[in-house]
Design an enzyme around this catalytic site. Structure first.
Site, short mmCIF file in Angstrom:
data_model
loop_
_atom_site.label_atom_id
_atom_site.label_comp_id
_atom_site.label_asym_id
_atom_site.label_seq_id
_atom_site.Cartn_x
_atom_site.Cartn_y
_atom_site.Cartn_z
N CYS A 48 0.84 -1.21 0.00
CA CYS A 48 0.00 0.00 0.00
C CYS A 48 0.88 1.26 0.00
O CYS A 48 1.48 1.59 1.01
CB CYS A 48 -0.91 -0.04 1.23
SG CYS A 48 -1.74 1.51 1.59
N CYS B 137 -0.02 4.04 2.50
CA CYS B 137 0.31 3.64 3.87
C CYS B 137 1.74 4.06 4.21
O CYS B 137 2.02 4.48 5.33
CB CYS B 137 0.18 2.12 4.04
SG CYS B 137 -1.49 1.49 3.74
#
Length: 96
Positions: free
Chosen positions: A13, A16
């Site tokens: 991700c 993230c």
């Protein structure tokens, strides 16, 4: 009391990787009033399923065993700081 900040992420991700260091820094600045719990959804699918985590990153604040706030995605730094401050204030007000 201590506010728990749950950071649901995955290694793949991209957002993230932007958000997590910012959360880590903000939690450090609380001097123990908040604690960060990082949960890799790929390593712990049962937790993310139970909490119905559908998008990453998802960040949730817990005070006295109850989730009190949540957001998804990357939010502006001032909103991120306000999220942590609000959780810390809620934990302080809980008397726990």
């Amino acid at each position: 009391g201590t506010a728990l900040i749950f950071d649901f992420y995955a290694d793949w991700c991209g957002p993230c990787k932007v958000l997590t260091p910012k959360i880590e820094a903000l939690v450090r600045q609380t001097n123990g009033a908040a604690a960060l719990v990082k949960i890799n959804v790929d390593a712990h699918p049962a937790i993310s399923d139970q909490l119905r985590i559908q998008s990453l990153p998802t960040v949730m604040a817990m005070v006295q065993g109850r989730f009190v706030d949540t957001f998804k995605g990357v939010i502006p730094d001032d909103q991120l700081a306000a999220f942590v401050d609000k959780a810390v204030a809620a934990a302080a007000g809980s008397g726990a």
